[in-house]
Design a protein around this motif. Structure first.
Motif, PDB file in Angstrom:
ATOM      1  N   HIS A  44       0.872  -1.167   0.000  1.00 22.87           N
ATOM      2  CA  HIS A  44       0.000   0.000   0.000  1.00 22.87           C
ATOM      3  C   HIS A  44       0.913   1.222   0.000  1.00 22.87           C
ATOM      4  O   HIS A  44       1.714   1.406   0.924  1.00 22.87           O
ATOM      5  CB  HIS A  44      -0.879  -0.018   1.258  1.00 22.87           C
ATOM      6  CG  HIS A  44      -2.062   0.887   1.189  1.00 22.87           C
ATOM      7  ND1 HIS A  44      -2.742   1.298   2.320  1.00 22.87           N
ATOM      8  CD2 HIS A  44      -2.700   1.461   0.144  1.00 22.87           C
ATOM      9  CE1 HIS A  44      -3.756   2.069   1.967  1.00 22.87           C
ATOM     10  NE2 HIS A  44      -3.751   2.185   0.657  1.00 22.87           N
ATOM     11  N   LYS A 100       1.609   4.960   0.376  1.00 20.86           N
ATOM     12  CA  LYS A 100       1.004   6.107   1.052  1.00 20.86           C
ATOM     13  C   LYS A 100       1.972   7.286   1.034  1.00 20.86           C
ATOM     14  O   LYS A 100       2.866   7.349   0.206  1.00 20.86           O
ATOM     15  CB  LYS A 100       0.608   5.689   2.470  1.00 20.86           C
ATOM     16  CG  LYS A 100      -0.329   4.476   2.488  1.00 20.86           C
ATOM     17  CD  LYS A 100      -0.548   3.919   3.882  1.00 20.86           C
ATOM     18  CE  LYS A 100      -1.285   4.885   4.766  1.00 20.86           C
ATOM     19  NZ  LYS A 100      -1.552   4.302   6.106  1.00 20.86           N
ATOM     20  N   ASP A 133      -2.793  11.708   0.732  1.00 19.49           N
ATOM     21  CA  ASP A 133      -4.126  11.183   1.033  1.00 19.49           C
ATOM     22  C   ASP A 133      -4.715  10.463  -0.180  1.00 19.49           C
ATOM     23  O   ASP A 133      -5.847  10.017  -0.162  1.00 19.49           O
ATOM     24  CB  ASP A 133      -5.070  12.280   1.523  1.00 19.49           C
ATOM     25  CG  ASP A 133      -5.298  13.386   0.505  1.00 19.49           C
ATOM     26  OD1 ASP A 133      -4.736  13.295  -0.610  1.00 19.49           O
ATOM     27  OD2 ASP A 133      -6.034  14.330   0.822  1.00 19.49           O
ATOM     28  N   HIS A 164      -3.693   7.204  -2.491  1.00 17.22           N
ATOM     29  CA  HIS A 164      -2.766   6.087  -2.399  1.00 17.22           C
ATOM     30  C   HIS A 164      -2.742   5.255  -3.682  1.00 17.22           C
ATOM     31  O   HIS A 164      -3.674   5.292  -4.492  1.00 17.22           O
ATOM     32  CB  HIS A 164      -3.144   5.177  -1.228  1.00 17.22           C
ATOM     33  CG  HIS A 164      -3.347   5.906   0.059  1.00 17.22           C
ATOM     34  ND1 HIS A 164      -2.569   6.967   0.442  1.00 17.22           N
ATOM     35  CD2 HIS A 164      -4.256   5.725   1.069  1.00 17.22           C
ATOM     36  CE1 HIS A 164      -2.970   7.414   1.621  1.00 17.22           C
ATOM     37  NE2 HIS A 164      -4.001   6.681   2.019  1.00 17.22           N
ATOM     38  N   THR A 184     -13.834   4.766   2.173  1.00 17.39           N
ATOM     39  CA  THR A 184     -12.554   5.132   2.759  1.00 17.39           C
ATOM     40  C   THR A 184     -12.315   4.264   3.985  1.00 17.39           C
ATOM     41  O   THR A 184     -12.848   4.551   5.065  1.00 17.39           O
ATOM     42  CB  THR A 184     -12.514   6.625   3.145  1.00 17.39           C
ATOM     43  OG1 THR A 184     -12.814   7.411   1.990  1.00 17.39           O
ATOM     44  CG2 THR A 184     -11.151   7.012   3.693  1.00 17.39           C
ATOM     45  N   GLY A 237     -11.281   2.748   7.343  1.00 11.39           N
ATOM     46  CA  GLY A 237     -10.822   3.415   8.558  1.00 11.39           C
ATOM     47  C   GLY A 237     -11.581   4.669   8.889  1.00 11.39           C
ATOM     48  O   GLY A 237     -11.396   5.257   9.956  1.00 11.39           O
ATOM     49  N   GLY A 294      -7.531   6.569   2.670  1.00 11.54           N
ATOM     50  CA  GLY A 294      -7.694   5.893   3.954  1.00 11.54           C
ATOM     51  C   GLY A 294      -6.686   4.782   4.171  1.00 11.54           C
ATOM     52  O   GLY A 294      -5.559   4.826   3.689  1.00 11.54           O
ATOM     53  N   GLU A 295      -7.132   3.754   4.890  1.00 14.06           N
ATOM     54  CA  GLU A 295      -6.238   2.704   5.336  1.00 14.06           C
ATOM     55  C   GLU A 295      -6.621   1.362   4.721  1.00 14.06           C
ATOM     56  O   GLU A 295      -7.136   1.307   3.612  1.00 14.06           O
ATOM     57  CB  GLU A 295      -6.289   2.634   6.875  1.00 14.06           C
ATOM     58  CG  GLU A 295      -5.970   3.953   7.571  1.00 14.06           C
ATOM     59  CD  GLU A 295      -4.541   4.419   7.336  1.00 14.06           C
ATOM     60  OE1 GLU A 295      -3.664   3.555   7.097  1.00 14.06           O
ATOM     61  OE2 GLU A 295      -4.283   5.632   7.387  1.00 14.06           O
TER      62      GLU A 295
END
Length: 523
Positions: free
Chosen positions: A312, A314, A317, A319, A465, A467, A503-504
């Protein structure tokens, strides 16, 4: 003899009908335009202005389809106080954002000579004050120079001012002036009948469309105590409208507090981080109340391994994701702009040496998700998008990019590899499979989700999003999340985790919380 004389007269008349061109003709035409607006003396007398407008911002590259109806971003009110003698301006923006969710967007910008300050209200009622982003500052200075009351001065002061041959638009003849402002080519068009400015067109760089015509058009002229000024104006990019506004109040030489146009020493002393790039791109983002701060700045890239050989990516904001295959790498998503992709490519090549990036998968065409595509094309990667977006992709890859040449422009005669995806496409090396799947949704047509069956992992952008809880009052946000959950269930795929383009990484059960009854079960 009479026939000869008549022929000669007609010839001379035809010759005299052609408008003069060149620098001297350009200066003369600027003087004519100034006379039409009230004369240089009247224009010179306007040392400052307050202009209150109302209007709307729209965004073609947030439409449902690349050629679809632009989404209305907001309804806004704007108050500009400008001091031309001291090169100062204060812009107060107050909007109700309609997309991507309904909420207020408010800020105050102060331009004071060689510095800019941004003031933003905070949830606790306080106001955050900081030095303005350098690209935002530089673009506002450009906008100040092309205000109706100032554009003739900008032309007049340009050392390369010249008059071009007239243009014919239907039955209307348009006088044309050309010059450069801050290195950007400018075309100023005047109505040949009344000599009033019709539009001023700057050529600037755009992350998606490269060399871009940024047009400010003027309408509905009226007299303000001896100075003629437009009541309405609209902004276009390559012929696509992005803003329209109408004057509510215009005051020449208004009263104002000097402190309101002054930047405090503690703000001016803050370091300026980034480049002063004049482009409409950051302004299109900030009126939405979304991120633009990475533009023109050093990129931060962080690779987080979310499964063996799956990263992932990052640091912003927006990704991306890298998937390591036997002898190559598959990249998913190329957000923002060239500089972001170049930094991501470098980080991936260092993390996974010796394996070229063979594919780039782009989830959809929106402004913040497609600006970095060209960097991958320059590396020889095959670009994969849903097939309905192929015309958009081919246009993006073929646009000229001379104002700010990128890696594809510098590469020369490379023919980018592109491939449309319909329904499902599998990319496999015999050990790992990556599936690209159509995903019907209300956010963007031609959306792809990326599924890794072995890892039971799904990458998606903008629909959910991970998380971040979905605001139940955000109707579009709920509809997007439901579309994603429905798409997963309809595809009959087993998903344990969702990796976000924003997000995550989160378990599917987070998404399932907002799914309607009877649409499936969570893992």
């Amino acid at each position: 003899m009479f026939a000869i004389a008549l022929t000669l007269l007609m010839f001379l008349s035809a010759c005299s009908s052609a408008a003069p061109t060149g620098p001297a003709a350009g200066r003369a035409l600027v003087d004519e335009a100034a006379a039409a607006m009230g004369g240089w003396s009247a224009l010179d007398s306007v040392k400052s202005q307050e202009i209150i407008t109302g209007g709307a911002d729209v965004e073609p590259l947030q439409a449902v389809e690349p050629t679809g109806q632009p989404r209305v971003i907001n309804q806004f009110g704007q108050d500009i106080v400008a001091d031309f003698a001291k090169n100062r301006m204060r812009l107060s923006f107050d909007a109700i954002r309609e997309y991507p969710s309904r909420q207020p967007v408010k800020f105050v910008e102060t331009v004071d000579g060689d510095g800019g300050m941004l003031e933003t209200p905070q949830p606790d009622g306080k106001t955050a004050r900081e030095r303005m982003h350098p690209s935002r500052y530089a673009t506002r200075l450009r906008d100040m120079r092309r205000m109706p009351i100032r554009i003739l001065y900008t032309a007049k002061n340009a050392p390369d001012l010249t008059r071009d041959p007239d243009k014919i638009d239907g039955k209307v003849t348009i006088n044309v002036l050309r010059f450069k402002d801050g290195g950007q080519p400018v075309e100023l068009q005047l109505d040949s009948f009344n000599k009033l400015p019709l539009r001023v067109i700057y050529t600037e760089d755009d992350p998606i469309y490269g060399d871009t015509l940024n047009e400010l058009a003027f309408f509905d002229w009226r007299d303000y105590n001896g100075v003629r000024l437009p009541q309405s104006q609209a902004t276009f990019l390559n012929g696509n409208k992005i803003r329209e506004e109408r004057v509510r109040t215009l005051i020449n030489n208004p009263k104002y507090e000097d402190d309101s146009l002054t930047i405090p020493a503690e703000i001016r002393s803050q370091p300026e981080v980034g480049e002063r790039i004049v482009s409409q791109w950051p302004l299109r983002r900030l009126v939405m109340g979304v991120n633009y701060l990475d533009f023109g700045r050093e990129q931060k890239v962080e690779l987080v391994e979310v499964a063996k050989g799956v990263y992932h990516i990052k640091g912003s904001d927006h990704h991306s994701m890298a998937v390591e295959m036997k002898d190559h790498v598959i990249m998913i998503e190329a957000p923002f702009f060239e500089e972001r992709s170049v930094a991501v490519i470098k980080a991936v090549e260092q993390k996974i040496p010796g394996k070229p990036i063979k594919y780039l998968v782009v989830t959809h065409f929106h402004i913040d998700h497609s600006g970095g595509i060209r960097a991958y094309a320059a590396k020889g990667a095959t670009i994969l998008m849903q097939e309905t977006n192929m015309p958009f992709l081919k246009t993006l890859l073929s646009r000229p990019k001379t104002m700010n040449p990128d890696s594809l422009a510098k590469a020369g005669s490379i023919t980018p590899n592109v491939e449309g995806v319909k329904d499902v496409k599998s990319l496999s090396d015999g050990e790992r499979t990556v599936e690209l799947r159509d995903l019907p949704n209300p956010h963007s047509s031609g959306m792809l989700m990326v599924y890794l069956p072995k890892e039971k992992m799904l990458f998606e952008s903008d629909l959910f999003t991970p998380g971040t809880p979905v605001d139940p009052t955000n109707t579009l946000g709920v509809e997007n999340a439901v579309a994603l959950f429905t798409g997963i269930n309809n595809a009959n795929i087993q998903v344990d985790r969702i990796v976000g383009g924003h997000g995550e990484v989160a378990p599917l059960r987070e998404l399932a919380k907002i799914a309607p009854q009877g649409k499936g079960t969570s893992n």
